[in-house]
Design a protein around this motif. Structure first.
Motif, PDB file in Angstrom:
ATOM      1  N   VAL A   9      -3.829 -60.473  14.222  1.00 50.47           N
ATOM      2  CA  VAL A   9      -5.218 -60.325  13.780  1.00 50.47           C
ATOM      3  C   VAL A   9      -5.367 -58.970  13.102  1.00 50.47           C
ATOM      4  N   LYS A  10      -5.810 -59.000  11.845  1.00 50.24           N
ATOM      5  CA  LYS A  10      -6.047 -57.750  11.124  1.00 50.24           C
ATOM      6  C   LYS A  10      -7.516 -57.384  11.277  1.00 50.24           C
ATOM      7  N   VAL A  11      -7.777 -56.169  11.730  1.00 55.29           N
ATOM      8  CA  VAL A  11      -9.133 -55.699  11.967  1.00 55.29           C
ATOM      9  C   VAL A  11      -9.438 -54.553  11.011  1.00 55.29           C
ATOM     10  N   SER A  12     -10.580 -54.631  10.373  1.00 55.95           N
ATOM     11  CA  SER A  12     -11.084 -53.549   9.537  1.00 55.95           C
ATOM     12  C   SER A  12     -12.300 -52.956  10.238  1.00 55.95           C
ATOM     13  N   VAL A  13     -12.361 -51.638  10.255  1.00 54.80           N
ATOM     14  CA  VAL A  13     -13.472 -50.945  10.895  1.00 54.80           C
ATOM     15  C   VAL A  13     -14.470 -50.536   9.817  1.00 54.80           C
ATOM     16  N   ILE A  14     -15.721 -50.898  10.017  1.00 60.51           N
ATOM     17  CA  ILE A  14     -16.776 -50.507   9.087  1.00 60.51           C
ATOM     18  C   ILE A  14     -17.615 -49.440   9.781  1.00 60.51           C
ATOM     19  N   GLU A  15     -17.637 -48.252   9.172  1.00 59.27           N
ATOM     20  CA  GLU A  15     -18.336 -47.110   9.753  1.00 59.27           C
ATOM     21  C   GLU A  15     -19.517 -46.740   8.860  1.00 59.27           C
ATOM     22  N   PRO A  16     -20.675 -47.338   9.134  1.00 55.62           N
ATOM     23  CA  PRO A  16     -21.836 -47.048   8.288  1.00 55.62           C
ATOM     24  C   PRO A  16     -22.451 -45.698   8.621  1.00 55.62           C
ATOM     25  N   GLY A  17     -23.121 -45.144   7.635  1.00 55.00           N
ATOM     26  CA  GLY A  17     -23.902 -43.935   7.854  1.00 55.00           C
ATOM     27  C   GLY A  17     -25.207 -44.311   8.533  1.00 55.00           C
ATOM     28  N   TYR A  18     -26.239 -43.574   8.231  1.00 54.64           N
ATOM     29  CA  TYR A  18     -27.532 -43.763   8.881  1.00 54.64           C
ATOM     30  C   TYR A  18     -28.420 -44.642   8.009  1.00 54.64           C
ATOM     31  N   PHE A  19     -28.538 -45.906   8.374  1.00 52.23           N
ATOM     32  CA  PHE A  19     -29.311 -46.882   7.615  1.00 52.23           C
ATOM     33  C   PHE A  19     -30.583 -47.255   8.360  1.00 52.23           C
ATOM     34  N   LYS A  20     -31.590 -47.647   7.600  1.00 55.19           N
ATOM     35  CA  LYS A  20     -32.871 -48.046   8.184  1.00 55.19           C
ATOM     36  C   LYS A  20     -32.751 -49.472   8.708  1.00 55.19           C
ATOM     37  N   THR A  21     -32.734 -49.588  10.037  1.00 55.43           N
ATOM     38  CA  THR A  21     -32.674 -50.890  10.710  1.00 55.43           C
ATOM     39  C   THR A  21     -33.565 -50.827  11.947  1.00 55.43           C
ATOM     40  N   ALA A  22     -33.670 -51.936  12.636  1.00 59.40           N
ATOM     41  CA  ALA A  22     -34.447 -51.954  13.879  1.00 59.40           C
ATOM     42  C   ALA A  22     -33.825 -51.021  14.926  1.00 59.40           C
ATOM     43  N   ILE A  23     -32.527 -50.865  14.887  1.00 61.37           N
ATOM     44  CA  ILE A  23     -31.842 -49.996  15.849  1.00 61.37           C
ATOM     45  C   ILE A  23     -32.219 -48.532  15.629  1.00 61.37           C
ATOM     46  N   THR A  24     -32.428 -48.141  14.373  1.00 64.87           N
ATOM     47  CA  THR A  24     -32.733 -46.745  14.077  1.00 64.87           C
ATOM     48  C   THR A  24     -34.234 -46.479  13.945  1.00 64.87           C
ATOM     49  N   SER A  25     -35.045 -47.442  14.278  1.00 66.32           N
ATOM     50  CA  SER A  25     -36.497 -47.269  14.216  1.00 66.32           C
ATOM     51  C   SER A  25     -36.926 -46.169  15.179  1.00 66.32           C
ATOM     52  N   VAL A  26     -37.600 -45.151  14.658  1.00 69.84           N
ATOM     53  CA  VAL A  26     -38.035 -44.021  15.486  1.00 69.84           C
ATOM     54  C   VAL A  26     -38.958 -44.496  16.603  1.00 69.84           C
ATOM     55  N   GLU A  27     -39.835 -45.431  16.278  1.00 71.51           N
ATOM     56  CA  GLU A  27     -40.771 -45.944  17.287  1.00 71.51           C
ATOM     57  C   GLU A  27     -40.022 -46.597  18.451  1.00 71.51           C
ATOM     58  N   ASN A  28     -39.035 -47.440  18.125  1.00 70.27           N
ATOM     59  CA  ASN A  28     -38.244 -48.105  19.175  1.00 70.27           C
ATOM     60  C   ASN A  28     -37.434 -47.102  19.985  1.00 70.27           C
ATOM     61  N   LEU A  29     -36.782 -46.182  19.289  1.00 70.11           N
ATOM     62  CA  LEU A  29     -35.966 -45.186  19.979  1.00 70.11           C
ATOM     63  C   LEU A  29     -36.823 -44.298  20.879  1.00 70.11           C
ATOM     64  N   GLU A  30     -37.965 -43.850  20.362  1.00 67.81           N
ATOM     65  CA  GLU A  30     -38.848 -42.992  21.150  1.00 67.81           C
ATOM     66  C   GLU A  30     -39.348 -43.737  22.385  1.00 67.81           C
ATOM     67  N   ARG A  31     -39.739 -44.983  22.210  1.00 70.24           N
ATOM     68  CA  ARG A  31     -40.209 -45.790  23.343  1.00 70.24           C
ATOM     69  C   ARG A  31     -39.101 -45.951  24.387  1.00 70.24           C
ATOM     70  N   ASN A  32     -37.869 -46.207  23.940  1.00 69.21           N
ATOM     71  CA  ASN A  32     -36.743 -46.361  24.873  1.00 69.21           C
ATOM     72  C   ASN A  32     -36.423 -45.057  25.594  1.00 69.21           C
ATOM     73  N   PHE A  33     -36.444 -43.946  24.858  1.00 64.08           N
ATOM     74  CA  PHE A  33     -36.174 -42.655  25.488  1.00 64.08           C
ATOM     75  C   PHE A  33     -37.250 -42.305  26.514  1.00 64.08           C
ATOM     76  N   LEU A  34     -38.501 -42.539  26.150  1.00 66.68           N
ATOM     77  CA  LEU A  34     -39.590 -42.237  27.087  1.00 66.68           C
ATOM     78  C   LEU A  34     -39.514 -43.128  28.324  1.00 66.68           C
ATOM     79  N   SER A  35     -39.160 -44.380  28.141  1.00 66.26           N
ATOM     80  CA  SER A  35     -39.023 -45.305  29.269  1.00 66.26           C
ATOM     81  C   SER A  35     -37.900 -44.849  30.203  1.00 66.26           C
ATOM     82  N   THR A  36     -36.783 -44.450  29.596  1.00 65.70           N
ATOM     83  CA  THR A  36     -35.653 -43.957  30.404  1.00 65.70           C
ATOM     84  C   THR A  36     -36.029 -42.660  31.111  1.00 65.70           C
TER      85      THR A  36
END
Length: 115
Positions: A9-36
């Motif tokens: 099996v040949k595996v290629s690693v994709i290393e993206p920079g900082y893209f705008k997605t649901a994962i990088t949403s400041v609102e989601n991240l802030e809510r998760n950090f505050l909850s933790t």
């Protein structure tokens, strides 16, 4: 990646920079950090201090300005890795991945830690 080679099996690693997605949403991240944060024991909160949380949220808001919203850069890497006769071992998508992460990977750990 190397562990899969022995299975053919040949595996290629994709290393993206900082893209705008649901994962990088400041609102989601802030809510998760505050909850933790709210679930932490008081002793741990005292060790870090309230300023830690405030600085973390402030840095997230600052990083938001550097988002790349062109996800085609990532999907183009994925397409190349899947359809190329000789795909690369690693793909870096985004200007920050190419200009920051790749050069940092060649530097000694002590220097990258300082950066």
């Amino acid at each position: 990646r190397l562990e899969m080679r022995s299975f053919g099996v040949k595996v290629s690693v994709i290393e993206p920079g900082y893209f705008k997605t649901a994962i990088t949403s400041v609102e989601n991240l802030e809510r998760n950090f505050l909850s933790t944060w709210e679930k932490l024991p008081e002793e741990t909160k005292a060790s870090y201090g309230e300023s830690y949380l405030e600085q973390l949220v402030a840095s997230l808001k600052l990083m938001q300005k550097c988002y790349n919203s062109d996800l085609s850069q990532v999907t183009n890497c994925m397409e190349h890795a899947l359809t190329s006769l000789h795909p690369r071992a690693r793909y870096s998508a985004g200007w920050d991945a190419k200009l920051l992460y790749i050069p940092l990977s060649y530097l000694p750990s002590a220097l990258t830690d300082a950066v």
